[in-house]
Scaffold this active site. Structure first.
Site, PDB file in Angstrom:
ATOM      1  N   ARG A   1      -6.565   3.390  18.620  1.00 42.83           N
ATOM      2  CA  ARG A   1      -5.985   4.668  19.073  1.00 42.83           C
ATOM      3  C   ARG A   1      -6.586   5.205  20.365  1.00 42.83           C
ATOM      4  O   ARG A   1      -5.890   5.790  21.180  1.00 42.83           O
ATOM      5  CB  ARG A   1      -6.135   5.735  17.984  1.00 42.83           C
ATOM      6  CG  ARG A   1      -5.210   5.529  16.804  1.00 42.83           C
ATOM      7  CD  ARG A   1      -5.405   6.638  15.810  1.00 42.83           C
ATOM      8  NE  ARG A   1      -4.709   6.364  14.568  1.00 42.83           N
ATOM      9  CZ  ARG A   1      -5.136   6.742  13.371  1.00 42.83           C
ATOM     10  NH1 ARG A   1      -6.266   7.436  13.258  1.00 42.83           N
ATOM     11  NH2 ARG A   1      -4.451   6.457  12.300  1.00 42.83           N
TER      12      ARG A   1
ATOM     13  N   GLY B   1      -3.647   9.878   1.351  1.00 42.74           N
ATOM     14  CA  GLY B   1      -4.140   9.475   2.670  1.00 42.74           C
ATOM     15  C   GLY B   1      -5.217   8.413   2.565  1.00 42.74           C
ATOM     16  O   GLY B   1      -5.435   7.628   3.497  1.00 42.74           O
TER      17      GLY B   1
ATOM     18  N   HIS C   1      -0.282  16.876   3.523  1.00 44.60           N
ATOM     19  CA  HIS C   1      -1.460  17.578   4.035  1.00 44.60           C
ATOM     20  C   HIS C   1      -1.031  18.981   4.479  1.00 44.60           C
ATOM     21  O   HIS C   1       0.069  19.162   5.028  1.00 44.60           O
ATOM     22  CB  HIS C   1      -2.032  16.875   5.268  1.00 44.60           C
ATOM     23  CG  HIS C   1      -2.590  15.514   4.992  1.00 44.60           C
ATOM     24  ND1 HIS C   1      -2.885  15.040   3.738  1.00 44.60           N
ATOM     25  CD2 HIS C   1      -2.937  14.518   5.860  1.00 44.60           C
ATOM     26  CE1 HIS C   1      -3.387  13.811   3.834  1.00 44.60           C
ATOM     27  NE2 HIS C   1      -3.417  13.471   5.110  1.00 44.60           N
TER      28      HIS C   1
ATOM     29  N   CYS D   1      -2.797  11.032  10.483  1.00 45.63           N
ATOM     30  CA  CYS D   1      -1.807  11.886   9.807  1.00 45.63           C
ATOM     31  C   CYS D   1      -2.000  13.388  10.087  1.00 45.63           C
ATOM     32  O   CYS D   1      -1.035  14.098  10.388  1.00 45.63           O
ATOM     33  CB  CYS D   1      -1.840  11.630   8.305  1.00 45.63           C
ATOM     34  SG  CYS D   1      -3.498  11.429   7.643  1.00 45.63           S
TER      35      CYS D   1
ATOM     36  N   ARG E   1      -3.929 -11.150  -3.222  1.00 45.15           N
ATOM     37  CA  ARG E   1      -3.736 -10.524  -4.546  1.00 45.15           C
ATOM     38  C   ARG E   1      -2.266 -10.219  -4.821  1.00 45.15           C
ATOM     39  O   ARG E   1      -1.815 -10.230  -5.956  1.00 45.15           O
ATOM     40  CB  ARG E   1      -4.513  -9.193  -4.639  1.00 45.15           C
ATOM     41  CG  ARG E   1      -6.008  -9.314  -4.567  1.00 45.15           C
ATOM     42  CD  ARG E   1      -6.652  -7.926  -4.650  1.00 45.15           C
ATOM     43  NE  ARG E   1      -6.443  -7.119  -3.443  1.00 45.15           N
ATOM     44  CZ  ARG E   1      -7.205  -7.190  -2.356  1.00 45.15           C
ATOM     45  NH1 ARG E   1      -8.225  -8.012  -2.326  1.00 45.15           N
ATOM     46  NH2 ARG E   1      -6.955  -6.447  -1.290  1.00 45.15           N
TER      47      ARG E   1
ATOM     48  N   GLY F   1       0.816  -1.216   0.000  1.00 43.44           N
ATOM     49  CA  GLY F   1       0.000   0.000   0.000  1.00 43.44           C
ATOM     50  C   GLY F   1       0.849   1.266   0.000  1.00 43.44           C
ATOM     51  O   GLY F   1       2.080   1.204   0.097  1.00 43.44           O
TER      52      GLY F   1
HETATM   53  P1  A2P Z   1      -2.990  -5.550  -1.536  1.00 41.75           P
HETATM   54  O1  A2P Z   1      -2.113  -4.624  -2.316  1.00 41.75           O
HETATM   55  O2  A2P Z   1      -2.586  -6.983  -1.706  1.00 41.75           O
HETATM   56  O3  A2P Z   1      -4.457  -5.303  -1.741  1.00 41.75           O
HETATM   57  P2  A2P Z   1      -3.674   1.272   0.383  1.00 41.75           P
HETATM   58  O4  A2P Z   1      -3.951   1.950   1.700  1.00 41.75           O
HETATM   59  O5  A2P Z   1      -2.653   1.970  -0.436  1.00 41.75           O
HETATM   60  O6  A2P Z   1      -4.952   0.997  -0.359  1.00 41.75           O
HETATM   61  O7  A2P Z   1      -3.057  -0.144   0.750  1.00 41.75           O
HETATM   62  C1  A2P Z   1      -3.715  -1.079   1.560  1.00 41.75           C
HETATM   63  C2  A2P Z   1      -2.752  -2.201   1.943  1.00 41.75           C
HETATM   64  O8  A2P Z   1      -3.473  -3.157   2.734  1.00 41.75           O
HETATM   65  C3  A2P Z   1      -2.222  -2.968   0.739  1.00 41.75           C
HETATM   66  O9  A2P Z   1      -0.921  -3.415   1.004  1.00 41.75           O
HETATM   67  C4  A2P Z   1      -3.178  -4.140   0.661  1.00 41.75           C
HETATM   68  O10 A2P Z   1      -2.668  -5.269   0.014  1.00 41.75           O
HETATM   69  C5  A2P Z   1      -3.369  -4.432   2.128  1.00 41.75           C
HETATM   70  N1  A2P Z   1      -4.566  -5.230   2.337  1.00 41.75           N
HETATM   71  C6  A2P Z   1      -5.826  -4.943   1.949  1.00 41.75           C
HETATM   72  N2  A2P Z   1      -6.667  -5.959   2.267  1.00 41.75           N
HETATM   73  C7  A2P Z   1      -5.902  -6.912   2.857  1.00 41.75           C
HETATM   74  C8  A2P Z   1      -6.156  -8.204   3.391  1.00 41.75           C
HETATM   75  N3  A2P Z   1      -7.372  -8.734   3.392  1.00 41.75           N
HETATM   76  N4  A2P Z   1      -5.120  -8.897   3.910  1.00 41.75           N
HETATM   77  C9  A2P Z   1      -3.883  -8.380   3.903  1.00 41.75           C
HETATM   78  N5  A2P Z   1      -3.562  -7.160   3.416  1.00 41.75           N
HETATM   79  C10 A2P Z   1      -4.558  -6.434   2.890  1.00 41.75           C
END
Ligand code: A2P
Length: 338
Positions: free
Chosen positions: A100, A160, A243, A129, A40, A13
């Site tokens: 938090r 964000g 921000h 943030c 994914r 992410g």
């Molecule tokens: P993934 O890239 O495999 O979906 P952002 O805030 O930029 O959207 O990123 C969210 C982060 O949280 C990404 O790394 C995403 O992985 C991860 N994430 C979302 N859903 C899950 C899940 N069910 N299990 C583990 N990680 C997750």
């Protein structure tokens, strides 16, 4: 020097990627880095210190041997998996809002309340943030005179919200520039390109948004003063990173703008950029990729006896998230709590 096994949950992410970068840039003593995300992303190769690391699917048993788990995959994932990390012996530094406001969970900004880190039961929360950059700047002023009231309006970047929001802003912008006047909005309820939305996170019963109430409640907890009056309006603007905040404070004793500048110039984590005659003030593009909280436009509020206006800008992915989380881990190491 002792080295630590570190896991990043949400490694693919926007914040997770910044965490990897910050660990490397600050030469954090990493023995092994584990990158966790959803199914994914499992199998993707990312680099850390020029070495390839394979992303693994987050599971309950992902935390064996991990000393520090940096979580940034949203509140639901933190609620589901943080306890497994703690059970496996890791200290969780959680970037979501899940814990938090829990009484047993310290909410820490190292420049403001580093002493709170010790009192944890395995989880330390990283604040929101917009709250982080505001309290870094307000704490040194508070030390001079108690702050009675804060009125803040934010101008918050789409990063964000996450990677999908960055994508949405870029796609919409391209479409508008190529002449399309109807663009699809998926992440936000309205078009964000060439627009501003007075809406961040969900609306609550009192008609404030959750983001606005995070600023109220988290600021009070971090500053250790439940009586500060705080009024926030949080606004999403079509920029990618950093921000900005227009902050008005009312203090018990008078702080002149000259005194405020002097105090802030000597405070940790802050850089003052305030030379209006040279058009020198902080902007989001300037702050992106940097570590400090930048402050400018420091003026006395001429409408009240003891008031100041400030313009605060910081990279929301760094000080607002990844950097603050890594700094918390550094405090744990410095204090031999890890
Ligand atoms: P993934 O890239 O495999 O979906 P952002 O805030 O930029 O959207 O990123 C969210 C982060 O949280 C990404 O790394 C995403 O992985 C991860 N994430 C979302 N859903 C899950 C899940 N069910 N299990 C583990 N990680 C997750």
């Amino acid at each position: 020097m002792k080295e630590y096994n570190v896991a990043i949950v949400g490694a693919t992410g926007a914040v997770g990627e910044e965490m990897r970068r910050v660990l490397e840039q600050r030469k954090f003593p990493v023995k092994k880095l584990k990158l966790l995300a959803s199914a994914r992303s499992a199998g993707r190769r990312l680099t850390f210190k020029r070495m390839g690391v394979t992303v693994e699917e987050l599971a309950e048993d992902s935390f064996k041997g991990i000393d520090i788990a940096l979580f940034s995959a949203g509140g639901a994932i933190s609620k589901k998996f943080a306890s497994h990390a703690v059970k496996a012996g890791a200290i969780v530094i959680d970037n979501s809002s899940a814990f938090r406001m829990d009484k047993e969970v310290p909410l820490v900004v190292p420049e403001v309340n580093p002493d709170d880190v010790g009192a944890h039961n395995g989880i330390i929360a990283n604040p929101n943030c917009s709250t982080i950059q505001m309290v870094v700047v307000l704490k040194p002023l508070y030390n001079r005179s108690r702050i009675k009231r804060i009125v803040v309006s934010t101008y918050q970047a789409v990063s964000g919200t996450g990677k999908n929001a960055i994508e949405e802003l870029l796609t919409q912008s391209k479409k508008v520039l190529s002449g399309e006047n109807k663009v699809k909005a998926d992440v936000y309820p309205h078009q964000i390109a060439f627009n501003v939305l007075p809406h961040i996170d969900i609306f609550l019963k009192n008609d404030y948004t959750k983001e606005e109430m995070k600023m109220v409640n988290e600021t009070r907890k971090i500053m250790g003063d439940s009586e500060i009056g705080i009024s926030a309006t949080c606004v999403r603007v079509p920029i990618l990173i950093s921000h900005a905040e227009a902050v008005n404070i009312e203090t018990e004793k008078k702080i002149t703008s000259a005194e405020a500048k002097k105090i802030l110039k000597n405070a940790p984590g802050i850089e003052v950029i305030d030379e209006p005659e040279k058009y020198a003030y902080p902007t989001p593009i300037f702050a992106a990729g940097k570590d400090a909280c930048y402050v400018g436009r420091i003026r006395e509020d001429e409408s009240i006896k003891n008031g100041l206006n400030l313009w605060i800008v910081s990279d929301n992915l760094r000080k607002g998230a990844a950097l603050n989380a890594v700094q918390i881990a550094e405090v744990l190491i410095e204090r031999k709590l890890l």
